[in-house]
Scaffold this motif. Structure first.
Motif, mmCIF file in Angstrom:
data_model
loop_
_atom_site.group_PDB
_atom_site.id
_atom_site.type_symbol
_atom_site.label_atom_id
_atom_site.label_comp_id
_atom_site.label_asym_id
_atom_site.label_seq_id
_atom_site.Cartn_x
_atom_site.Cartn_y
_atom_site.Cartn_z
ATOM 1 N N SER A 164 10.489 2.619 -5.389
ATOM 2 C CA SER A 164 11.078 3.584 -4.464
ATOM 3 C C SER A 164 9.987 4.431 -3.838
ATOM 4 C CB SER A 164 12.084 4.481 -5.193
ATOM 5 O OG SER A 164 11.448 5.197 -6.239
ATOM 6 N N ALA A 165 10.250 4.904 -2.626
ATOM 7 C CA ALA A 165 9.310 5.765 -1.909
ATOM 8 C C ALA A 165 10.026 6.350 -0.694
ATOM 9 C CB ALA A 165 8.058 4.995 -1.491
ATOM 10 N N GLY A 166 9.339 7.228 0.013
ATOM 11 C CA GLY A 166 9.958 7.951 1.127
ATOM 12 C C GLY A 166 9.872 7.227 2.453
ATOM 13 N N PHE A 167 10.451 6.056 2.553
ATOM 14 C CA PHE A 167 10.437 5.302 3.812
ATOM 15 C C PHE A 167 11.379 5.949 4.839
ATOM 16 C CE2 PHE A 167 9.237 2.210 0.605
ATOM 17 C CZ PHE A 167 8.191 1.524 1.204
ATOM 18 N N LYS A 168 10.866 6.253 6.018
ATOM 19 C CA LYS A 168 11.699 6.861 7.065
ATOM 20 C C LYS A 168 12.864 5.965 7.456
ATOM 21 C CE LYS A 168 8.055 9.633 9.288
ATOM 22 N NZ LYS A 168 7.266 9.810 10.547
ATOM 23 N N VAL A 169 12.626 4.658 7.445
ATOM 24 C CA VAL A 169 13.642 3.724 7.926
ATOM 25 C C VAL A 169 14.823 3.619 6.962
ATOM 26 C CG1 VAL A 169 12.802 1.578 6.886
ATOM 27 C CG2 VAL A 169 13.803 1.523 9.174
ATOM 28 N N LEU A 170 14.702 4.170 5.767
ATOM 29 C CA LEU A 170 15.791 4.121 4.784
ATOM 30 C C LEU A 170 16.580 5.429 4.728
ATOM 31 C CD1 LEU A 170 14.041 2.309 1.758
ATOM 32 C CD2 LEU A 170 15.336 1.298 3.656
ATOM 33 N N LYS A 171 16.344 6.346 5.664
ATOM 34 C CA LYS A 171 16.872 7.695 5.522
ATOM 35 C C LYS A 171 18.220 7.964 6.175
ATOM 36 C CE LYS A 171 12.587 10.085 4.389
ATOM 37 N NZ LYS A 171 11.679 11.205 4.660
ATOM 38 N N ALA A 172 18.958 6.933 6.565
ATOM 39 C CA ALA A 172 20.324 7.168 7.035
ATOM 40 C C ALA A 172 21.122 7.743 5.871
ATOM 41 C CB ALA A 172 20.948 5.873 7.517
ATOM 42 N N PRO A 173 21.675 8.950 6.013
ATOM 43 C CA PRO A 173 22.305 9.590 4.864
ATOM 44 C C PRO A 173 23.599 8.935 4.412
ATOM 45 C CG PRO A 173 22.635 10.894 6.831
ATOM 46 C CD PRO A 173 21.671 9.808 7.206
ATOM 47 N N ASP A 174 24.201 8.098 5.257
ATOM 48 C CA ASP A 174 25.502 7.533 4.941
ATOM 49 C C ASP A 174 25.532 6.009 4.994
ATOM 50 O OD1 ASP A 174 24.994 7.632 7.615
ATOM 51 O OD2 ASP A 174 26.943 8.402 8.220
ATOM 52 N N VAL A 175 24.368 5.362 4.957
ATOM 53 C CA VAL A 175 24.294 3.901 4.989
ATOM 54 C C VAL A 175 23.431 3.416 3.817
ATOM 55 C CG1 VAL A 175 23.655 1.848 6.321
ATOM 56 C CG2 VAL A 175 24.457 3.905 7.520
ATOM 57 N N PRO A 176 23.998 2.690 2.851
ATOM 58 C CA PRO A 176 23.177 2.116 1.779
ATOM 59 C C PRO A 176 22.060 1.262 2.374
ATOM 60 C CG PRO A 176 25.507 1.899 1.255
ATOM 61 C CD PRO A 176 25.429 2.385 2.675
ATOM 62 N N SER A 177 20.819 1.505 1.957
ATOM 63 C CA SER A 177 19.675 0.893 2.621
ATOM 64 C C SER A 177 18.623 0.450 1.613
ATOM 65 C CB SER A 177 19.027 1.886 3.604
ATOM 66 O OG SER A 177 19.978 2.411 4.524
ATOM 67 N N VAL A 178 18.025 -0.707 1.867
ATOM 68 C CA VAL A 178 16.886 -1.175 1.080
ATOM 69 C C VAL A 178 15.839 -1.757 2.023
ATOM 70 C CG1 VAL A 178 18.312 -1.723 -0.934
ATOM 71 C CG2 VAL A 178 17.761 -3.518 0.707
ATOM 72 N N LEU A 179 14.604 -1.751 1.558
ATOM 73 C CA LEU A 179 13.507 -2.377 2.281
ATOM 74 C C LEU A 179 12.922 -3.464 1.387
ATOM 75 C CD1 LEU A 179 10.773 -0.701 4.429
ATOM 76 C CD2 LEU A 179 10.093 -2.309 2.634
ATOM 77 N N ILE A 180 12.836 -4.679 1.902
ATOM 78 C CA ILE A 180 12.357 -5.818 1.124
ATOM 79 C C ILE A 180 11.000 -6.260 1.648
ATOM 80 C CG2 ILE A 180 12.833 -8.186 0.381
ATOM 81 C CD1 ILE A 180 15.789 -7.606 0.945
ATOM 82 N N GLU A 181 10.011 -6.264 0.778
ATOM 83 C CA GLU A 181 8.724 -6.863 1.087
ATOM 84 C C GLU A 181 8.785 -8.294 0.546
ATOM 85 O OE1 GLU A 181 6.215 -5.683 2.777
ATOM 86 O OE2 GLU A 181 6.808 -3.576 2.983
ATOM 87 N N LEU A 182 8.861 -9.276 1.443
ATOM 88 C CA LEU A 182 9.058 -10.665 1.040
ATOM 89 C C LEU A 182 7.880 -11.221 0.247
ATOM 90 C CD1 LEU A 182 10.577 -12.023 4.362
ATOM 91 C CD2 LEU A 182 11.807 -11.557 2.242
ATOM 92 N N GLY A 183 6.722 -10.633 0.430
ATOM 93 C CA GLY A 183 5.520 -11.100 -0.251
ATOM 94 C C GLY A 183 4.314 -10.466 0.411
ATOM 95 N N TYR A 184 3.138 -10.923 0.028
ATOM 96 C CA TYR A 184 1.885 -10.375 0.539
ATOM 97 C C TYR A 184 1.204 -11.424 1.430
ATOM 98 C CZ TYR A 184 2.236 -6.598 -2.894
ATOM 99 O OH TYR A 184 2.647 -5.510 -3.618
ATOM 100 N N VAL A 185 1.048 -11.095 2.710
ATOM 101 C CA VAL A 185 0.344 -12.030 3.590
ATOM 102 C C VAL A 185 -1.127 -12.116 3.207
ATOM 103 C CG1 VAL A 185 1.932 -11.681 5.524
ATOM 104 C CG2 VAL A 185 -0.093 -10.240 5.348
ATOM 105 N N SER A 186 -1.609 -11.154 2.421
ATOM 106 C CA SER A 186 -3.000 -11.180 1.951
ATOM 107 C C SER A 186 -3.191 -12.120 0.765
ATOM 108 C CB SER A 186 -3.450 -9.768 1.570
ATOM 109 O OG SER A 186 -2.538 -9.176 0.658
ATOM 110 N N ASN A 187 -2.091 -12.634 0.205
ATOM 111 C CA ASN A 187 -2.156 -13.568 -0.907
ATOM 112 C C ASN A 187 -1.897 -14.984 -0.391
ATOM 113 O OD1 ASN A 187 -0.371 -15.168 -3.090
ATOM 114 N ND2 ASN A 187 -1.841 -13.867 -4.180
ATOM 115 N N LYS A 188 -2.797 -15.901 -0.679
ATOM 116 C CA LYS A 188 -2.700 -17.252 -0.141
ATOM 117 C C LYS A 188 -1.382 -17.931 -0.500
ATOM 118 C CE LYS A 188 -5.085 -21.729 -0.035
ATOM 119 N NZ LYS A 188 -6.231 -22.512 -0.548
ATOM 120 N N GLY A 189 -0.975 -17.811 -1.770
ATOM 121 C CA GLY A 189 0.264 -18.439 -2.209
ATOM 122 C C GLY A 189 1.484 -17.856 -1.530
ATOM 123 N N ASP A 190 1.530 -16.526 -1.417
ATOM 124 C CA ASP A 190 2.664 -15.882 -0.748
ATOM 125 C C ASP A 190 2.720 -16.265 0.723
ATOM 126 O OD1 ASP A 190 3.426 -14.693 -3.071
ATOM 127 O OD2 ASP A 190 3.203 -12.625 -2.390
#
Length: 430
Positions: free
Chosen positions: A368-394
């Motif tokens: 968890s962290a203070g992401f601005k894009v998750l701050k709708a007070p009345d909409v359940p929200s999540v942010l998904i990082e699918l993987g790391y583009v800096s990692n060859k396998g990901d």
């Protein structure tokens, strides 16, 4: 469900109209480059074929080669020092790496679509500088039409005075007329459409347009997450249970506040923001998908770093396109957020449960962290990082159709499970 409806009434939200450029003798309408465009074909957009910088730390010149003349608006910004050039939508066909090298007063520059009908070039400066001259040249003597920007070194006082003269322009004078025209069009009564009572799922592909996000091995985050979001939309829409809205369907820059507004204006029942992270080289290696929810206090240093980076998206775009929304009393927002965060955390756990059987997860998959894009007070929200583009396998997974299909399937199952539980709890009356 009833209490959430009351929160929506109390909080309210203003419909935000995206303003389009009024430029030249043409009205540019349609999708971004590479996407279908209804009245105007993509081929009608001006083409930028080359860009170059010359000069020194006293005076620096930028030249952009075009296939036709265009109108533009240039202005400076402070803290950090930048110059922004707004132009009609342009098809940038520049060589890879253009804008990354420093020269004279310019540390680097970036470019891209900033909203439908409009592109933007943002110059990061080494210090205060004034726009000494700016103009467009017609084709002549075997040279194509060119946009020329000349910058001159200035002291802080002179720089600030030049900003005051500009009165901190929002976008450009034509924007007022464009906004008024759109508001007038919206005011025209429309035939009432049958009510669609299906839950609304808003999918938010991160970054876009001038904001590339993270990049590695020739791949840009903005393109990877857009492709994933489109595939997720198609999968969710197949069963017909939900109405799906994307914050962007093409390579367009959307300010963070507008992404939140889209979810609230649509009375969304769920907001899912899609991203792909990267670690700086000196920070080692990391791999796997991570699911983030909103919190005032970051769960760890990595979550805090990521939130800070993602929250700078509007600055990367050069300047906010819209004002921050004015909300009502903090206590009402707090009441709504308590319930909303409970639902957000519940969905995050469901999502982790579904994804871990098909997708490689981060060693600490829920954060968890203070992401601005998750701050709708009345909409359940999540942010998904699918993987790391800096990692060859990901990265290999992120560009794999098979991996995308499996991951999209697990996310669709989590969404089904989330709504099945909520509807059962709400009862038939809701």
């Amino acid at each position: 469900m009833a209490s959430r409806a009351n929160h929506r009434v109390l909080l309210g939200c203003a419909l935000v109209c995206a303003a389009a450029f009024l430029c030249s003798d043409e009205t540019f309408v349609g999708a971004a480059e590479g996407q279908p465009s209804t009245p105007v074909a993509a081929a009608s957009f001006p083409i930028a074929s080359d860009a170059r910088v010359a000069g020194d730390s006293k005076r620096t010149r930028f030249v952009l080669d075009l296939d036709k003349t265009i109108k533009f608006h240039a202005f400076a910004l402070a803290d950090p020092y930048r110059v922004v050039v707004d132009i009609p939508q342009v098809s940038f066909q520049l060589a890879a790496g253009t804008g990354t090298a420093a020269r004279g007063l310019i540390k680097a520059f970036r470019y891209g679509l900033v909203m439908p009908g409009g592109s933007r070039i943002v110059f990061d400066l080494t210090g205060p500088a004034r726009i000494a001259n700016s103009y467009v040249l017609d084709a002549a003597n075997g040279q194509p039409p060119r946009l020329v920007l000349e910058l001159e070194e200035a002291d802080r006082t002179t720089f600030v005075q030049s900003l005051a003269a500009e009165s901190r322009p929002e976008l450009r004078p034509a924007i007022t007329d464009a906004k008024a025209a759109m508001e007038e069009a919206i005011a025209v009564p429309k035939p009432a459409a049958p009510a669609d009572l299906r839950p609304v799922v808003v999918i938010d592909p991160g970054h876009g347009g001038i904001d590339n996000g993270t990049q590695a091995s020739g791949e840009s985050e903005k393109n990877l997450v857009l492709g994933f979001a489109l595939a997720l939309r198609d999968r969710i829409e197949k069963n017909g249970k939900y109405r799906v809205v994307l914050t962007r369907t093409d390579d367009t820059f959307i300010p963070l506040a507008d992404r939140v507004r889209i979810a609230r204006n649509q009375s969304a029942a769920l907001f899912v923001s899609i991203h792909a992270d990267a670690l700086p080289r000196h920070e080692g290696d990391a791999q796997g998908a991570t699911i983030y929810t909103l919190s005032d206090r970051a769960s760890d240093a990595e979550a805090e770093r990521l939130a800070e980076a993602e929250n700078k998206a509007d600055a990367i775009g050069g300047v906010n396109l819209t004002e921050e929304p004015t909300e009502v009393a903090d206590i009402l927002i707090d009441l709504a957020q308590r319930e909303t965060r409970t639902f957000s955390n519940r969905f995050a756990r469901l999502l982790m449960g579904e994804m871990k059987s098909t997708v490689r997860m981060h060693k600490h998959p829920l954060k968890s962290a203070g992401f601005k894009v998750l701050k709708a007070p009345d909409v359940p929200s999540v942010l998904i990082e699918l993987g790391y583009v800096s990692n060859k396998g990901d990265l290999e997974h992120l560009v794999s159709e098979n991996w995308r299909s499996r991951t999209v399937g697990s996310m669709a199952q989590a969404i089904d499970a989330f709504f099945a539980k909520r509807l059962a709890t709400a009862g038939p009356a809701n």
